[in-house]
Design a protein around this motif. Structure first.
Motif, PDB file in Angstrom:
ATOM      1  N   GLY A  30     -21.546 -21.204 -84.748  1.00 54.25           N
ATOM      2  CA  GLY A  30     -21.690 -20.947 -83.327  1.00 54.25           C
ATOM      3  C   GLY A  30     -22.921 -20.145 -82.970  1.00 54.25           C
ATOM      4  O   GLY A  30     -23.885 -20.048 -83.742  1.00 54.25           O
ATOM      5  N   ALA A  38     -21.698 -15.809 -77.710  1.00 57.58           N
ATOM      6  CA  ALA A  38     -20.850 -16.853 -77.132  1.00 57.58           C
ATOM      7  C   ALA A  38     -19.678 -17.091 -78.077  1.00 57.58           C
ATOM      8  O   ALA A  38     -19.670 -18.060 -78.850  1.00 57.58           O
ATOM      9  CB  ALA A  38     -21.639 -18.134 -76.911  1.00 57.58           C
ATOM     10  N   GLN A  95     -16.732 -18.273 -77.828  1.00 55.77           N
ATOM     11  CA  GLN A  95     -16.021 -19.543 -77.772  1.00 55.77           C
ATOM     12  C   GLN A  95     -16.753 -20.621 -78.567  1.00 55.77           C
ATOM     13  O   GLN A  95     -16.129 -21.498 -79.158  1.00 55.77           O
ATOM     14  CB  GLN A  95     -15.840 -19.998 -76.319  1.00 55.77           C
ATOM     15  CG  GLN A  95     -14.900 -21.194 -76.163  1.00 55.77           C
ATOM     16  CD  GLN A  95     -13.491 -20.906 -76.671  1.00 55.77           C
ATOM     17  OE1 GLN A  95     -12.888 -19.899 -76.307  1.00 55.77           O
ATOM     18  NE2 GLN A  95     -12.963 -21.783 -77.526  1.00 55.77           N
ATOM     19  N   SER A  96     -18.085 -20.535 -78.601  1.00 53.98           N
ATOM     20  CA  SER A  96     -18.846 -21.510 -79.389  1.00 53.98           C
ATOM     21  C   SER A  96     -18.517 -21.372 -80.873  1.00 53.98           C
ATOM     22  O   SER A  96     -18.485 -22.368 -81.614  1.00 53.98           O
ATOM     23  CB  SER A  96     -20.354 -21.330 -79.164  1.00 53.98           C
ATOM     24  OG  SER A  96     -20.853 -20.174 -79.834  1.00 53.98           O
ATOM     25  N   LYS A  97     -18.249 -20.177 -81.316  1.00 53.24           N
ATOM     26  CA  LYS A  97     -17.896 -19.945 -82.713  1.00 53.24           C
ATOM     27  C   LYS A  97     -16.494 -20.481 -83.008  1.00 53.24           C
ATOM     28  O   LYS A  97     -16.261 -21.105 -84.052  1.00 53.24           O
ATOM     29  CB  LYS A  97     -17.987 -18.450 -83.035  1.00 53.24           C
ATOM     30  CG  LYS A  97     -19.389 -17.878 -82.868  1.00 53.24           C
ATOM     31  CD  LYS A  97     -19.451 -16.405 -83.249  1.00 53.24           C
ATOM     32  CE  LYS A  97     -20.883 -15.883 -83.125  1.00 53.24           C
ATOM     33  NZ  LYS A  97     -21.024 -14.489 -83.569  1.00 53.24           N
ATOM     34  N   ASP A  99     -14.933 -22.880 -81.400  1.00 52.42           N
ATOM     35  CA  ASP A  99     -14.971 -24.347 -81.351  1.00 52.42           C
ATOM     36  C   ASP A  99     -15.572 -24.933 -82.620  1.00 52.42           C
ATOM     37  O   ASP A  99     -15.056 -25.913 -83.175  1.00 52.42           O
ATOM     38  CB  ASP A  99     -15.776 -24.808 -80.128  1.00 52.42           C
ATOM     39  CG  ASP A  99     -15.092 -24.485 -78.810  1.00 52.42           C
ATOM     40  OD1 ASP A  99     -13.872 -24.209 -78.810  1.00 52.42           O
ATOM     41  OD2 ASP A  99     -15.786 -24.496 -77.765  1.00 52.42           O
TER      42      ASP A  99
END
Length: 279
Positions: free
Chosen positions: A101, A105, A107-109, A111
Motif C-alpha cells: 500500500g 493511506a 485503507q490502501s494497505k 486492500d
C-alpha cells in the motif's frame, strides 16, 4: 522609537526562546540508561525457523527485517528473508515480505494485503501480519474507524483462511520533539510528529492491546520502541497519556537504529514462537 521597538523585539525573542526551552525540557526526557536489546533464545530462533511468515509493511518494517538479519543465531537457524509476493517462493524457514500500500493511506494497505492473501499467499504461509506505519495514524485520523477497518480485515482473513495464523501489530511511534522540531512545528512543519500525534497512536495501540494482548497474537512493536517492557513512563498531553519512540532506539524521529531494529525483530520472533506453541 527605534530603541523601544528593538527592546520589544528582544523581549519577544526571549519569551519565545524561554517557551521553547520549557516545551523541550517537558517533552524530552532523557533515559539515564539506554534501552536493552533482549535477543531471542536459541530455542525461539529454532522454532521460528520451522515456520513460514509473510510480513506486509513499509519503512519501519524494513528496519525490523534488517534487525532480524542481524540477530545472533539467525544464519545458524537457517532463517531466510526474501522480498516476494510469489506464494511459490515461500519455503519453511522463510520470512517473505513486501512493501504494502501507500503510507498515509491505511485503507490502501488493507486492500493490498487482502488481495495478496486471497490470491494464494495465505495458503503458503503459517503466519501473516500487516503492520501499519506511524504516518497512518496522527492527530487528524479517525482512530476508531481505522481500528475497526484493521481489526475487521484481519478477522475476515482469519475466517477465510483458518489454516493460517494472522497476527495484529501496534503502530510504531515517533520520538519526542527536540528544540529544532518544536520550532518547525510552530512554523507549520513537522506534521504528524508531535505529542498529539503520539496520543492518537496510543489510542489505537491501547485498543489493540485490550483486544489482543492476552491472545498471543499481538506484535507490540510500539511497546518495544517506547521501552514499556522496561518500565517506560507515560507522558501526558492535554490530559491524555502517550508514549514515544525512545531515543536509544531511534535513527531519526520515526525510524529504528540498529539496536531498535534488533529489539523489534526479537519481539517478532518471540511473538510468533509463542503463538506457534500456544503460550
Amino acid at each position: 522609537m527605534r530603541i523601544v521597538t528593538m527592546r520589544r523585539l528582544v523581549a519577544a525573542a526571549i519569551v519565545v526562546a524561554s517557551i521553547a526551552i520549557v516545551v523541550v525540557v517537558w517533552e524530552r526526557t532523557v533515559r539515564p540508561d539506554p534501552l536493552a536489546v533482549v535477543e531471542p533464545t536459541t530455542a525461539e530462533l529454532q522454532s521460528f525457523a520451522t515456520t513460514t511468515v509473510f510480513f506486509g509493511h513499509q519503512s519501519v518494517g524494513a528496519n525490523v527485517l534488517e534487525g532480524l538479519a542481524a540477530l545472533d543465531g539467525v544464519d545458524a537457524a537457517g532463517i531466510r528473508i526474501i522480498e516476494s509476493t510469489d506464494a511459490g517462493s515461500v519455503a519453511p524457514g522463510t520470512v517473505a515480505h513486501a512493501y504494502i500500500g501507500v503510507n498515509g493511506a491505511p485503507q490502501s494497505k488493507l486492500d493490498a494485503f487482502v488481495e495478496l492473501m486471497d490470491s494464494g499467499m495465505a495458503e503458503a504461509v503459517d503466519f501473516a501480519l500487516l503492520k501499519l506505519c506511524y504516518v497512518d495514524i496522527d492527530a487528524h485520523t479517525d482512530v476508531a474507524a481505522v481500528l475497526a477497518a484493521y481489526t475487521d480485515t484481519i478477522a475476515g482473513l482469519q475466517a477465510r483462511h483458518p489454516e493460517t495464523t494472522f497476527l495484529y501489530a501496534t503502530v510504531p511511534l515517533a520520538t519526542a520533539r527536540d528544540l529544532k522540531a518544536t520550532v518547525k512545528s510552530w512554523l507549520g512543519r513537522d506534521a504528524g510528529m508531535g505529542p498529539e500525534d503520539n496520543v492518537a497512536r496510543q489510542q489505537f495501540n491501547a485498543a489493540l492491546r485490550e483486544q489482543f494482548a492476552d491472545t498471543g497474537l499481538l506484535f507490540d512493536i510500539a511497546a518495544v520502541e517506547s521501552g514499556m517492557d522496561q518500565s517506560a513512563s507515560a507522558r501526558t498531553h492535554n490530559g491524555a497519556d502517550y508514549y514515544v519512540l525512545d531515543d536509544s532506539f531511534a535513527a531519526d524521529p520515526g525510524h529504528l537504529n540498529a539496536d531498535g531494529a534488533r529489539a523489534a525483530a526479537a519481539e517478532l520472533v518471540r511473538t510468533i514462537d509463542a503463538a506457534r506453541s500456544g503460550t
